[in-house]
Design a protein around this motif. Structure first.
Motif, PDB file in Angstrom:
ATOM      1  N   PHE A 162       0.858  -1.188   0.000  1.00 25.50           N
ATOM      2  CA  PHE A 162       0.000   0.000   0.000  1.00 25.50           C
ATOM      3  C   PHE A 162       0.890   1.232   0.000  1.00 25.50           C
ATOM      4  CE2 PHE A 162       1.085  -0.672   4.365  1.00 25.50           C
ATOM      5  CZ  PHE A 162       1.202   0.594   4.909  1.00 25.50           C
ATOM      6  N   ASP A 163       0.308   2.358  -0.357  1.00 22.42           N
ATOM      7  CA  ASP A 163       1.047   3.623  -0.360  1.00 22.42           C
ATOM      8  C   ASP A 163       1.175   4.119   1.080  1.00 22.42           C
ATOM      9  OD1 ASP A 163       2.056   6.171  -0.611  1.00 22.42           O
ATOM     10  OD2 ASP A 163       0.522   6.875  -2.005  1.00 22.42           O
ATOM     11  N   PRO A 164       2.382   4.169   1.646  1.00 29.06           N
ATOM     12  CA  PRO A 164       2.526   4.581   3.035  1.00 29.06           C
ATOM     13  C   PRO A 164       2.205   6.055   3.265  1.00 29.06           C
ATOM     14  CG  PRO A 164       4.685   4.376   2.025  1.00 29.06           C
ATOM     15  CD  PRO A 164       3.689   3.863   1.028  1.00 29.06           C
ATOM     16  N   PHE A 165       2.112   6.828   2.181  1.00 32.56           N
ATOM     17  CA  PHE A 165       1.805   8.242   2.311  1.00 32.56           C
ATOM     18  C   PHE A 165       0.359   8.563   1.912  1.00 32.56           C
ATOM     19  CE2 PHE A 165       6.379   7.805   1.793  1.00 32.56           C
ATOM     20  CZ  PHE A 165       6.791   8.415   2.976  1.00 32.56           C
ATOM     21  N   PHE A 166      -0.465   7.524   1.901  1.00 28.31           N
ATOM     22  CA  PHE A 166      -1.908   7.710   1.733  1.00 28.31           C
ATOM     23  C   PHE A 166      -2.412   8.659   2.821  1.00 28.31           C
ATOM     24  CE2 PHE A 166      -5.864   6.075   3.747  1.00 28.31           C
ATOM     25  CZ  PHE A 166      -6.777   6.514   2.799  1.00 28.31           C
ATOM     26  N   ASN A 167      -3.072   9.733   2.383  1.00 29.36           N
ATOM     27  CA  ASN A 167      -3.564  10.701   3.373  1.00 29.36           C
ATOM     28  C   ASN A 167      -5.081  10.815   3.320  1.00 29.36           C
ATOM     29  OD1 ASN A 167      -3.133  12.139   0.825  1.00 29.36           O
ATOM     30  ND2 ASN A 167      -3.721  13.960   1.940  1.00 29.36           N
ATOM     31  N   VAL A 168      -5.653  11.135   4.450  1.00 28.49           N
ATOM     32  CA  VAL A 168      -7.103  11.159   4.620  1.00 28.49           C
ATOM     33  C   VAL A 168      -7.633  12.555   4.317  1.00 28.49           C
ATOM     34  CG1 VAL A 168      -8.998  10.840   6.248  1.00 28.49           C
ATOM     35  CG2 VAL A 168      -7.023   9.299   6.309  1.00 28.49           C
ATOM     36  N   ASN A 169      -8.350  12.669   3.209  1.00 30.33           N
ATOM     37  CA  ASN A 169      -8.922  13.954   2.805  1.00 30.33           C
ATOM     38  C   ASN A 169     -10.440  13.966   2.834  1.00 30.33           C
ATOM     39  OD1 ASN A 169      -6.617  15.592   2.209  1.00 30.33           O
ATOM     40  ND2 ASN A 169      -6.277  14.366   0.387  1.00 30.33           N
ATOM     41  N   THR A 170     -11.064  12.792   2.721  1.00 28.61           N
ATOM     42  CA  THR A 170     -12.519  12.700   2.601  1.00 28.61           C
ATOM     43  C   THR A 170     -13.050  11.623   3.544  1.00 28.61           C
ATOM     44  OG1 THR A 170     -12.462  10.984   0.894  1.00 28.61           O
ATOM     45  CG2 THR A 170     -12.313  13.285   0.141  1.00 28.61           C
ATOM     46  N   PRO A 171     -14.349  11.611   3.787  1.00 28.68           N
ATOM     47  CA  PRO A 171     -14.922  10.518   4.586  1.00 28.68           C
ATOM     48  C   PRO A 171     -14.643   9.141   3.988  1.00 28.68           C
ATOM     49  CG  PRO A 171     -16.487  12.327   4.422  1.00 28.68           C
ATOM     50  CD  PRO A 171     -15.341  12.669   3.492  1.00 28.68           C
ATOM     51  N   GLU A 172     -14.574   9.059   2.649  1.00 30.53           N
ATOM     52  CA  GLU A 172     -14.263   7.785   2.004  1.00 30.53           C
ATOM     53  C   GLU A 172     -12.836   7.350   2.324  1.00 30.53           C
ATOM     54  OE1 GLU A 172     -17.748   9.455   0.519  1.00 30.53           O
ATOM     55  OE2 GLU A 172     -15.753  10.390   0.472  1.00 30.53           O
ATOM     56  N   ASP A 173     -11.932   8.327   2.346  1.00 28.75           N
ATOM     57  CA  ASP A 173     -10.546   8.021   2.719  1.00 28.75           C
ATOM     58  C   ASP A 173     -10.475   7.494   4.147  1.00 28.75           C
ATOM     59  OD1 ASP A 173      -9.626   8.920   0.257  1.00 28.75           O
ATOM     60  OD2 ASP A 173      -9.120  10.923   1.006  1.00 28.75           O
ATOM     61  N   LEU A 174     -11.297   8.052   5.007  1.00 27.63           N
ATOM     62  CA  LEU A 174     -11.288   7.622   6.405  1.00 27.63           C
ATOM     63  C   LEU A 174     -11.734   6.159   6.523  1.00 27.63           C
ATOM     64  CD1 LEU A 174     -10.601   8.711   9.188  1.00 27.63           C
ATOM     65  CD2 LEU A 174     -12.986   9.435   9.441  1.00 27.63           C
ATOM     66  N   LYS A 175     -12.702   5.769   5.699  1.00 23.80           N
ATOM     67  CA  LYS A 175     -13.133   4.368   5.686  1.00 23.80           C
ATOM     68  C   LYS A 175     -11.998   3.465   5.201  1.00 23.80           C
ATOM     69  CE  LYS A 175     -18.047   5.366   4.881  1.00 23.80           C
ATOM     70  NZ  LYS A 175     -19.182   5.235   3.928  1.00 23.80           N
ATOM     71  N   GLU A 176     -11.263   3.930   4.201  1.00 18.79           N
ATOM     72  CA  GLU A 176     -10.134   3.144   3.708  1.00 18.79           C
ATOM     73  C   GLU A 176      -9.058   3.024   4.779  1.00 18.79           C
ATOM     74  OE1 GLU A 176      -6.903   3.135   0.020  1.00 18.79           O
ATOM     75  OE2 GLU A 176      -8.658   4.445  -0.063  1.00 18.79           O
ATOM     76  N   ALA A 177      -8.837   4.104   5.526  1.00 17.97           N
ATOM     77  CA  ALA A 177      -7.865   4.065   6.610  1.00 17.97           C
ATOM     78  C   ALA A 177      -8.283   3.072   7.693  1.00 17.97           C
ATOM     79  CB  ALA A 177      -7.696   5.456   7.210  1.00 17.97           C
TER      80      ALA A 177
END
Length: 209
Positions: A186-201
């Motif tokens: 996975f991309d270690p620099f994946f950052n949380v910008n949206t509610p969807e990103d938060l679910k992925e996190a």
């Protein structure tokens, strides 16, 4: 360069406005049994001598973290470089030669970030090292994750006062190098910008990332 022994000051950059998350502090959004920033602290703390948090506004909202809260030293919400400068000024007062920055909305960055940035800077003879990952058109740099020398803080202050905002324009002017990290699994620099990103996190956390 660092001397290979002294750890840098770690500075968590938490100055974003989180407009795509409905406002507020992204770092304080829930993740697992804690918050995004708790994961960031857990990863950065073992790599650094001590930590500080760059954020503007009322510092009381971060009181329970037990970290010094550093507001930007220049007015106008000038972006991440102003946070880097705040960290450099704080580090200078405490005798550090370098800081390492990490973003408060990126909870899965590498646990060897500091070691790899330091190694890259020393190998290249460069004053600054930025994290990077392989991309479709070459390297994708992640300039909020970097090793920065206190010795360049006045140069950075002048650049900001003169209107510079883009991080890589300043780092390139000083011959910055990169430490390249893999994006598999996975991309270690994946950052949380949206509610969807938060679910992925949440999914990544549950998978034991």
């Amino acid at each position: 360069m660092t001397d290979g022994k002294a750890k840098p000051l770690g500075v968590i950059l938490a100055g974003g406005l989180a407009t795509r998350m409905g406002g507020g502090d992204k770092g304080l959004k829930p993740l697992g049994s804690g918050r995004l920033i708790d994961e960031v602290i857990a990863r950065l703390r073992p790599q650094c001598a001590s930590l500080a948090l760059n954020a503007n506004g009322d510092p009381a909202r971060f009181a329970e973290l037990g970290l010094p809260v550093l507001p930007d030293g220049l007015p106008g919400n000038l972006g991440p470089l102003a946070g880097v400068l705040a960290g450099l000024d704080f580090a200078a007062e405490r005798g550090f030669s370098h800081i390492v920055t990490a973003a408060a909305d990126t909870p899965f960055f590498p646990r060897d970030l500091v070691a790899r940035l330091t190694e890259a800077a020393e190998k290249a003879g460069a004053p600054i090292a930025l994290a990077a990952t392989p991309g479709e058109r070459g390297l994708d740099r992640h300039p909020t994750f970097g090793l920065w020398p206190v010795a360049l803080r006045e140069d950075l202050r002048r650049a900001l006062v003169e209107g510079l905002r883009k991080i890589v324009l300043w780092t390139d002017a000083h011959g910055a190098t990169t430490a390249v990290f893999p994006v598999d699994p996975f991309d270690p620099f994946f950052n949380v910008n949206t509610p969807e990103d938060l679910k992925e996190a949440e999914a990544l956390l549950e998978a034991g990332t």
